[in-house]
Design a protein around this motif. Structure first.
Motif: not given
Length: 333
Positions: A306-313
């Motif tokens: 979820h952190l990786a998703e958040f970072h990309r967003q």
């Protein structure tokens, strides 16, 4: 047999097209409008194998609102978070005599299917088959024809004539099916497999072979597998492979079978779609809580994805702001 493929994504197209080539009547049902528009514009789907031999394959494509057929079996290949919407929109053409088969990733889908189909007409499965959807209207089958394998088991663990007919057609389609006798154990074994490969490769944006050749891969994989196997032992879930066999399968799959492949979870993340991590590592962690076992590694990995998703967003937002700021300057110049 007459099939309706619910979800014409990467795996839906692979199963459906191969079943079609094996002589079955297949209709694809999808809701992604750019995909639908492109397929209709082209008159079919462009199919490749390992990025080569790109050719057009004609298919029958409908939406949930336009389909009015009566197939023998529905095959569900949606993302976990999309399934309920598909079921709601498709429910008007479900009938008591029809069967449902699915080999979706993660857990949570069977309970949804049970609201629409009787237990003796639900067949679950798992697939170790790599496929990529590069964009609307095209699909890339990874591996030579006949590569990959799958397991399948009826929910009531009592194979009937329709289950055998499905097995036979999947065999003709070179999907290499194995009929198992433990439903939950079959599905959970694949969930555990994905809880290592999908999540780690997604977090670090790695092809599977790069992870498999990393010297710490065994230790990382074993920690996740041991937690999951400990939980399944408490839940009295009988998995179809031992811990050592699961580790051997992970090693062979990453380094030998599909070293250049990026898992489906990674493909979702880089296209800014929600990942299924809550239905894989998150599901294992929730199952652990139910049996008073704190799956700390699976909890950590779930949040890391979820952190990786958040970072990309956040990166996408920053790029959008920068582009907006630079636009006036470019017009002035």
């Amino acid at each position: 047999m007459k099939f309706a493929m619910i979800g014409a994504g990467a795996m839906g197209l692979r199963y459906g097209i191969l079943l079609q080539e094996a002589g079955n009547d297949v209709t694809f049902i999808d809701t992604w409008q750019p995909h639908i528009d492109k397929i209709r514009e082209q008159g079919g789907v462009y199919v490749m194998r390992d990025h080569k031999d790109r050719h057009l394959t004609k298919i029958k494509l409908e939406t949930p609102e336009t389909f009015d057929g009566h197939p023998d079996m529905f095959i569900f290949f949606t993302k976990q978070m999309q399934l309920q919407d598909y079921l709601d929109r498709c429910s008007h053409f479900f009938h008591e005599d029809q069967y449902a088969f699915t080999a979706m990733n993660g857990m949570g889908h069977i309970e949804k299917l049970q609201k629409y189909f009787a237990d003796d007409k639900i067949i679950g499965g798992t697939a170790l088959i790599a496929t990529v959807l590069p964009g609307p209207g095209e699909v890339d089958f990874m591996g030579k024809r006949g590569a990959g394998k799958m397991n399948m088991c009826p929910l009531n663990e009592k194979p009937d004539a329709m289950c055998q007919a499905l097995f036979d057609e999947l065999q003709k389609a070179k999907m290499n099916p194995t009929l198992t006798d433990d439903f939950t154990g079959t599905l959970m074994t694949k969930v555990i497999f994905n809880s290592v490969i999908n999540t780690i490769c997604t977090m670090f944006e790695l092809p599977m072979g790069e992870f498999g050749n990393f010297k710490g891969a065994y230790q990382m994989g074993r920690q996740l597998i041991d937690e999951a196997y400990d939980i399944c032992a408490r839940a009295d879930i009988k998995l179809v492979s031992s811990r050592d066999e699961e580790m051997a399968a992970l090693d062979h799959n990453t380094r030998i079978d599909m070293p250049l492949h990026y898992p489906s979870m990674y493909q979702d993340m880089i296209k800014d779609r929600p990942t299924e991590v809550d239905y894989i590592n998150g599901y294992i962690a929730e199952l652990g809580r139910k049996y008073h076992y704190e799956a700390s590694t699976h909890l950590f990995v779930t949040q890391a994805v979820h952190l990786a998703e958040f970072h990309r967003q956040n990166l996408a937002k920053q790029r959008a702001i920068k582009a907006k700021q630079e636009a006036p300057a470019a017009q002035t110049a």
